[in-house]
Motif scaffolding. Structure first.
Motif, PDB file in Angstrom:
ATOM      1  N   LEU A 242       0.814  -1.216   0.000  1.00  0.00           N
ATOM      2  CA  LEU A 242       0.000   0.000   0.000  1.00  0.00           C
ATOM      3  C   LEU A 242       0.847   1.265   0.000  1.00  0.00           C
ATOM      4  CD1 LEU A 242      -2.894  -0.965   2.455  1.00  0.00           C
ATOM      5  CD2 LEU A 242      -2.844  -1.087  -0.035  1.00  0.00           C
ATOM      6  N   GLY A 243       2.162   1.118   0.011  1.00  0.00           N
ATOM      7  CA  GLY A 243       3.033   2.267  -0.093  1.00  0.00           C
ATOM      8  C   GLY A 243       3.329   2.989   1.202  1.00  0.00           C
ATOM      9  N   TYR A 244       3.112   2.328   2.340  1.00  0.00           N
ATOM     10  CA  TYR A 244       3.400   2.966   3.633  1.00  0.00           C
ATOM     11  C   TYR A 244       4.894   2.895   3.926  1.00  0.00           C
ATOM     12  CZ  TYR A 244      -1.482   3.648   4.786  1.00  0.00           C
ATOM     13  OH  TYR A 244      -2.787   4.088   4.772  1.00  0.00           O
ATOM     14  N   ASP A 245       5.410   3.964   4.534  1.00  0.00           N
ATOM     15  CA  ASP A 245       6.838   4.035   4.850  1.00  0.00           C
ATOM     16  C   ASP A 245       7.223   3.071   5.961  1.00  0.00           C
ATOM     17  OD1 ASP A 245       7.224   5.991   2.936  1.00  0.00           O
ATOM     18  OD2 ASP A 245       6.795   7.619   4.339  1.00  0.00           O
ATOM     19  N   SER A 246       6.258   2.726   6.823  1.00  0.00           N
ATOM     20  CA  SER A 246       6.543   1.818   7.932  1.00  0.00           C
ATOM     21  C   SER A 246       5.306   0.996   8.266  1.00  0.00           C
ATOM     22  CB  SER A 246       6.983   2.601   9.177  1.00  0.00           C
ATOM     23  OG  SER A 246       5.891   3.338   9.713  1.00  0.00           O
ATOM     24  N   VAL A 247       5.533  -0.124   8.916  1.00  0.00           N
ATOM     25  CA  VAL A 247       4.421  -0.967   9.361  1.00  0.00           C
ATOM     26  C   VAL A 247       3.572  -0.229  10.381  1.00  0.00           C
ATOM     27  CG1 VAL A 247       3.818  -3.098  10.573  1.00  0.00           C
ATOM     28  CG2 VAL A 247       5.661  -3.110   8.879  1.00  0.00           C
ATOM     29  N   ASN A 248       4.219   0.529  11.273  1.00  0.00           N
ATOM     30  CA  ASN A 248       3.485   1.264  12.295  1.00  0.00           C
ATOM     31  C   ASN A 248       2.526   2.283  11.692  1.00  0.00           C
ATOM     32  OD1 ASN A 248       4.620  -0.106  14.441  1.00  0.00           O
ATOM     33  ND2 ASN A 248       6.268   1.385  14.752  1.00  0.00           N
ATOM     34  N   ALA A 249       2.949   2.930  10.602  1.00  0.00           N
ATOM     35  CA  ALA A 249       2.079   3.909   9.951  1.00  0.00           C
ATOM     36  C   ALA A 249       0.834   3.221   9.395  1.00  0.00           C
ATOM     37  CB  ALA A 249       2.836   4.623   8.841  1.00  0.00           C
ATOM     38  N   PHE A 250       1.004   2.029   8.801  1.00  0.00           N
ATOM     39  CA  PHE A 250      -0.139   1.281   8.281  1.00  0.00           C
ATOM     40  C   PHE A 250      -1.067   0.845   9.413  1.00  0.00           C
ATOM     41  CE2 PHE A 250      -1.818  -3.050   7.600  1.00  0.00           C
ATOM     42  CZ  PHE A 250      -2.802  -2.746   6.675  1.00  0.00           C
ATOM     43  N   ILE A 251      -0.483   0.314  10.493  1.00  0.00           N
ATOM     44  CA  ILE A 251      -1.297  -0.145  11.621  1.00  0.00           C
ATOM     45  C   ILE A 251      -2.076   1.014  12.227  1.00  0.00           C
ATOM     46  CG2 ILE A 251      -1.190  -1.083  13.968  1.00  0.00           C
ATOM     47  CD1 ILE A 251       1.107  -2.851  13.060  1.00  0.00           C
ATOM     48  N   THR A 252      -1.452   2.193  12.303  1.00  0.00           N
ATOM     49  CA  THR A 252      -2.129   3.377  12.838  1.00  0.00           C
ATOM     50  C   THR A 252      -3.341   3.735  11.976  1.00  0.00           C
ATOM     51  OG1 THR A 252      -0.087   4.257  13.790  1.00  0.00           O
ATOM     52  CG2 THR A 252      -1.879   5.831  13.377  1.00  0.00           C
ATOM     53  N   MET A 253      -3.174   3.716  10.640  1.00  0.00           N
ATOM     54  CA  MET A 253      -4.288   3.996   9.739  1.00  0.00           C
ATOM     55  C   MET A 253      -5.397   2.966   9.915  1.00  0.00           C
ATOM     56  SD  MET A 253      -5.923   2.854   6.763  1.00  0.00           S
ATOM     57  CE  MET A 253      -4.733   1.802   5.915  1.00  0.00           C
ATOM     58  N   PHE A 254      -5.024   1.687   9.974  1.00  0.00           N
ATOM     59  CA  PHE A 254      -5.984   0.593  10.106  1.00  0.00           C
ATOM     60  C   PHE A 254      -6.774   0.742  11.409  1.00  0.00           C
ATOM     61  CE2 PHE A 254      -7.581  -3.611  10.868  1.00  0.00           C
ATOM     62  CZ  PHE A 254      -7.715  -4.210   9.625  1.00  0.00           C
ATOM     63  N   LYS A 255      -6.059   1.020  12.496  1.00  0.00           N
ATOM     64  CA  LYS A 255      -6.714   1.140  13.806  1.00  0.00           C
ATOM     65  C   LYS A 255      -7.629   2.355  13.862  1.00  0.00           C
ATOM     66  CE  LYS A 255      -5.750   0.999  18.764  1.00  0.00           C
ATOM     67  NZ  LYS A 255      -4.700   0.869  19.800  1.00  0.00           N
ATOM     68  N   LYS A 256      -7.207   3.453  13.245  1.00  0.00           N
ATOM     69  CA  LYS A 256      -8.040   4.656  13.230  1.00  0.00           C
ATOM     70  C   LYS A 256      -9.331   4.417  12.456  1.00  0.00           C
ATOM     71  CE  LYS A 256      -7.888   9.597  12.101  1.00  0.00           C
ATOM     72  NZ  LYS A 256      -7.057  10.700  11.551  1.00  0.00           N
ATOM     73  N   ALA A 257      -9.243   3.641  11.378  1.00  0.00           N
ATOM     74  CA  ALA A 257     -10.405   3.396  10.540  1.00  0.00           C
ATOM     75  C   ALA A 257     -11.346   2.344  11.115  1.00  0.00           C
ATOM     76  CB  ALA A 257      -9.960   2.977   9.140  1.00  0.00           C
ATOM     77  N   LEU A 258     -10.788   1.270  11.702  1.00  0.00           N
ATOM     78  CA  LEU A 258     -11.604   0.133  12.140  1.00  0.00           C
ATOM     79  C   LEU A 258     -11.611  -0.094  13.644  1.00  0.00           C
ATOM     80  CD1 LEU A 258     -10.785  -2.441   9.305  1.00  0.00           C
ATOM     81  CD2 LEU A 258     -12.743  -0.905   9.497  1.00  0.00           C
ATOM     82  N   GLY A 259     -10.825   0.710  14.386  1.00  0.00           N
ATOM     83  CA  GLY A 259     -10.878   0.623  15.838  1.00  0.00           C
ATOM     84  C   GLY A 259     -10.010  -0.438  16.466  1.00  0.00           C
ATOM     85  N   SER A 260      -9.216  -1.143  15.673  1.00  0.00           N
ATOM     86  CA  SER A 260      -8.337  -2.175  16.226  1.00  0.00           C
ATOM     87  C   SER A 260      -7.196  -2.432  15.241  1.00  0.00           C
ATOM     88  CB  SER A 260      -9.109  -3.479  16.477  1.00  0.00           C
ATOM     89  OG  SER A 260      -9.684  -3.963  15.279  1.00  0.00           O
ATOM     90  N   THR A 261      -6.150  -3.071  15.726  1.00  0.00           N
ATOM     91  CA  THR A 261      -5.039  -3.444  14.854  1.00  0.00           C
ATOM     92  C   THR A 261      -5.480  -4.605  13.961  1.00  0.00           C
ATOM     93  OG1 THR A 261      -4.137  -5.117  16.351  1.00  0.00           O
ATOM     94  CG2 THR A 261      -3.418  -2.819  16.689  1.00  0.00           C
ATOM     95  N   PRO A 262      -4.755  -4.887  12.875  1.00  0.00           N
ATOM     96  CA  PRO A 262      -5.138  -6.025  12.035  1.00  0.00           C
ATOM     97  C   PRO A 262      -5.254  -7.339  12.799  1.00  0.00           C
ATOM     98  CG  PRO A 262      -3.540  -4.664  10.884  1.00  0.00           C
ATOM     99  CD  PRO A 262      -3.645  -4.110  12.277  1.00  0.00           C
TER     100      PRO A 262
END
Length: 284
Positions: A242-262
Motif C-alpha cells: 500500500l506504499g506505507y513508509d513503515s508498518v506502524n504507519a499502516f497499523i495506525t491507519m488501520f486502527k483509526k479506521a476500524l478501531g483495532s489493529t489487524p
C-alpha cells in the motif's frame, strides 16, 4: 470455452466463469466450488438469472457490482441478486464456493450486500457443492439446500464495500489504484490523468461516492488491505504493497479506521462468529 451469459462472446480458456451455467438448473439452490489455482484470477463482467453468494474457503476475492467494490473477508459472503452485472478478482490462492439461488426461493436481500456466514452455513454450502446441479427435489441434498436458505435469511449484514459509481473516470481511478494501491499521486495528478480539473474531480467524487478523494482512497486501501490480510499476507507485506513508509504507519491507519489493529480485528471477528454460533445453537 465460452463465458456463460457474458457481455463478451469471445472464447477464453480457463475462466472460472466457464465452469458451468447455474441458470440451467431450476433447483432452489445449487453450489459450486472453485480453486483459482486452476483458473484465471479475474472473472469479467457477466450476469445470470440466479442470485449468487460468494464465500471464501481460502484466500480472498473482491467483486465489482452495483457501482461498488465488495470484499469477501473471512466468515462473510457477498450476496449478488439475480440480474446484477458483476465481475470478480481473486488472489491466486483463492478457493471459493458459489451458491446460486433461484429467484423467489428465499427472502434474501434485493440489493448487493455482505452477509455474515456462520461456520455451519459455510460447511453446509461446501457439502451442497459436492451434490452437483441435478439432485432430486425430494433428496437429502434438497433438504440441505432448504436449510441453507433458511439460515442465510437470518444472517446479519456487514459493511465491506467501496462506492465507485458508474462514472467511467472514477472507475478508471478505482481500477488503477486496485492494481497499484501504492500509487500516492495527488488528486490534482489523478485529475490530469482523467482529463478533468482538480475542482471538477473533487465535486464528482462527493456527488457520486459521498466521500472526499482522500477518504475514498483510504477506504479503497482498507478494502485491498482486508483482502490481502485475509489471503494470508503479512502485515509487513501489505503495508509495503500500500506504499506505507513503515508498518506502524499502516497499523495506525488501520486502527483509526476500524478501531483495532489487524491482528485484533481478525481475532475479534473469529471470536464473534464462534459466540454467535454458540448462541444460535443454544436457542435450538
Amino acid at each position: 470455452m465460452k463465458y456463460l451469459n457474458s457481455d463478451n462472446p469471445m472464447l477464453v480458456s480457463g475462466s472460472a466463469a466457464s465452469v458451468f451455467d447455474p441458470d440451467l438448473a431450476k433447483l432452489p439452490a445449487v453450489a459450486s466450488q472453485l480453486d483459482f489455482a486452476r483458473h484465471q484470477a479475474e472473472v469479467p463482467v457477466h450476469v445470470h438469472r440466479k442470485g449468487q453468494l460468494i464465500v471464501s474457503l481460502r484466500g480472498a476475492v473482491t467483486c465489482t457490482a452495483d457501482d461498488r467494490i465488495w470484499i469477501v473477508p473471512p466468515d462473510c459472503g457477498v450476496w449478488i441478486p439475480g440480474g446484477v452485472r458483476h465481475s470478480a478478482r481473486a488472489t491466486g490462492n483463492a478457493r471459493l464456493i458459489y451458491l446460486f439461488v433461484e429467484p423467489g426461493a428465499a427472502r434474501l436481500p434485493e440489493d448487493c450486500c455482505t452477509l455474515s456466514i456462520s461456520p455451519m452455513i459455510r460447511e453446509m454450502v461446501y457439502r451442497l457443492a459436492r451434490e452437483g446441479a441435478d439432485y432430486l427435489p425430494d433428496s437429502h441434498a434438497a433438504r440441505l439446500a432448504r436449510v441453507v436458505l433458511d439460515e442465510l435469511v437470518e444472517m446479519p449484514r456487514e459493511r465491506f464495500s467501496l462506492p465507485i459509481s458508474n462514472n467511467s473516470k472514477i472507475r478508471a481511478i478505482a481500477d488503477a489504484l486496485t492494481l497499484e494501491p501504492s500509487d500516492r499521486s495527488t488528486m490534482g495528478e489523478w485529475a490530469k490523468r482523467v482529463a478533468m480539473s482538480e475542482r471538477s474531480l473533487a465535486r464528482l467524487m462527493i456527488r457520486d461516492t459521498g466521500l472526499t478523494f482522500g477518504r475514498w482512497r483510504q477506504k479503497l486501501q482498507l478494502v485491498v488491505a482486508l483482502r490481502e490480510l485475509a489471503s494470508g499476507a503479512t502485515v509487513q507485506n501489505v503495508a509495503a504493497e500500500l506504499g506505507y513508509d513503515s508498518v506502524n504507519a499502516f497499523i495506525t491507519m488501520f486502527k483509526k479506521a476500524l478501531g483495532s489493529t489487524p491482528a485484533q480485528y481478525f481475532a475479534q471477528r473469529r471470536a464473534t462468529m464462534v459466540q454467535s454460533q454458540e448462541a444460535r445453537s443454544a436457542t435450538h
